[in-house]
Design an enzyme around this catalytic site. Structure first.
Site, PDB file in Angstrom:
ATOM      1  CG  LEU A 160     -51.557  35.780  -2.633  1.00  0.00           C
ATOM      2  CD1 LEU A 160     -51.710  34.378  -2.060  1.00  0.00           C
ATOM      3  CD2 LEU A 160     -51.010  36.728  -1.586  1.00  0.00           C
ATOM      4  CG  ASP A 161     -45.544  38.701  -5.297  1.00  0.00           C
ATOM      5  OD1 ASP A 161     -46.181  39.461  -6.052  1.00  0.00           O
ATOM      6  OD2 ASP A 161     -44.855  39.103  -4.342  1.00  0.00           O
ATOM      7  CE  LYS A 162     -44.683  30.857 -12.062  1.00  0.00           C
ATOM      8  NZ  LYS A 162     -43.897  30.887 -13.322  1.00  0.00           N
TER       9      LYS A 162
END
Length: 313
Positions: free
Chosen positions: A145-147
């Protein structure tokens, strides 16, 4: 045989025999697991890998008996794998895997550009056994998942579990569904965005719609209007980098708080994207497991969403 690379360091010349029909990038990742797939693909793109003496694209289909030649990459950059005592919300765990509800601001794994601990560092602090299939600097990470995206992530403890879970992602038998708050007026109850995605030619940090890119399909369902925009559900058919964010921008509804893809006036504040639903078959028993995590308090439409919005989509 030895040679000197651009850095002046002594390198080993390698000639690898292809043992089965397989894409070039997958063959390299399987044959040289000590190096990240991203790094190996960059070598192919740079023309540093030859197939029977010719340069090829990462997607080139190898045939058994072919020969792949390259200078063995030097040591990878050292990634910080220091355990970090970061509280984690674990929603499922057994001896083979776990599901974590990743908080905002926590990257999935270490990177050379990352200065703070990642989810991997937090998992290591739990003394959790983690698979090594994805490489030494991202143990256990089946998908990312993106940060700044919150929500559910699969983590594998064994290599066998990792391979089986990753195969479900590849075959689309695992389901990932998201909530988002988007800009603009959503008139349709449901719609599908089908547009190929590739790395942006002008900015390598971004992705873009590109006719020559990889197939990407996202299903969108309208949930509710709120003061800040519209709450929608998103269901992935494919798992490209930044897929939901790129597709929603492409149809005129960028995600609120998206500093990369939303207009500047809508890019501040927390990213309004949450991975709220995950369904998969247990890697050993085959039992179907479905997990839901409600958005955190920074999600503007939190009081408008429920599990059924994602589970029945």
């Amino acid at each position: 045989m030895t040679s000197y690379g651009w850095s002046g360091q002594l390198q080993s010349y390698m000639e690898l025999k292809v043992d089965r029909n397989e894409r070039l990038d997958k063959f390299l990742a399987r044959t040289l697991p000590q190096h990240s797939r991203t790094r190996l693909v960059k070598l192919v793109d740079a023309g540093s890998v030859l197939v029977d003496g010719k340069t090829q694209k990462p997607s080139f289909q190898l045939l058994g008996g072919m020969s792949v030649q390259l200078d063995e990459p030097g040591p990878s950059e050292i990634h910080d794998l220091t355990p970090a005592n970061i509280p984690l919300e674990i929603l499922f765990e057994d001896e083979e895997m776990l599901v974590v509800n990743k908080p905002r601001g926590l990257a999935a794994h270490p990177a050379a550009s990352l200065k703070e601990p990642s989810l991997v560092n937090a998992l290591l602090a739990r003394n959790t056994n983690l698979s090594q299939t994805a490489g030494s600097f991202r143990p256990g990470i089946v998908h990312r998942l993106d940060k700044e995206t919150t929500g559910l992530m699969l983590v594998a403890k064994t290599d066998q579990a990792h391979i089986r879970l990753a195969k479900q992602m590849e075959n689309k038998t695992a389901e990932r569904r998201y909530f988002a708050v988007v800009i603009g007026n959503i008139e349709q109850d449901r719609f599908k965005v089908e547009a190929p995605i590739a790395r942006n030619k002008h900015n390598r940090l971004l992705m873009a719609i590109d006719p020559l890119g990889k197939q990407a399909v996202t299903h969108i369902k309208r949930i509710a209007r709120i003061d800040q925009g519209f709450v929608v559900a998103a269901r992935l058919e494919t798992g490209r980098t930044h897929q939901i964010r790129v597709h929603l921008r492409a149809v005129g509804h960028p995600v609120l708080g998206d500093k990369l893809y939303a207009p500047k006036e809508h890019g501040s504040g927390p990213l309004q994207l949450h991975a709220g639903f995950l369904a998969f078959d247990h890697p050993s028993t085959g039992t179907r497991i479905s997990i839901y995590a409600e958005p955190d308090e920074s999600f503007f439409g939190r009081d408008k969403v429920k599990r059924e919005d994602l589970e029945q989509f």
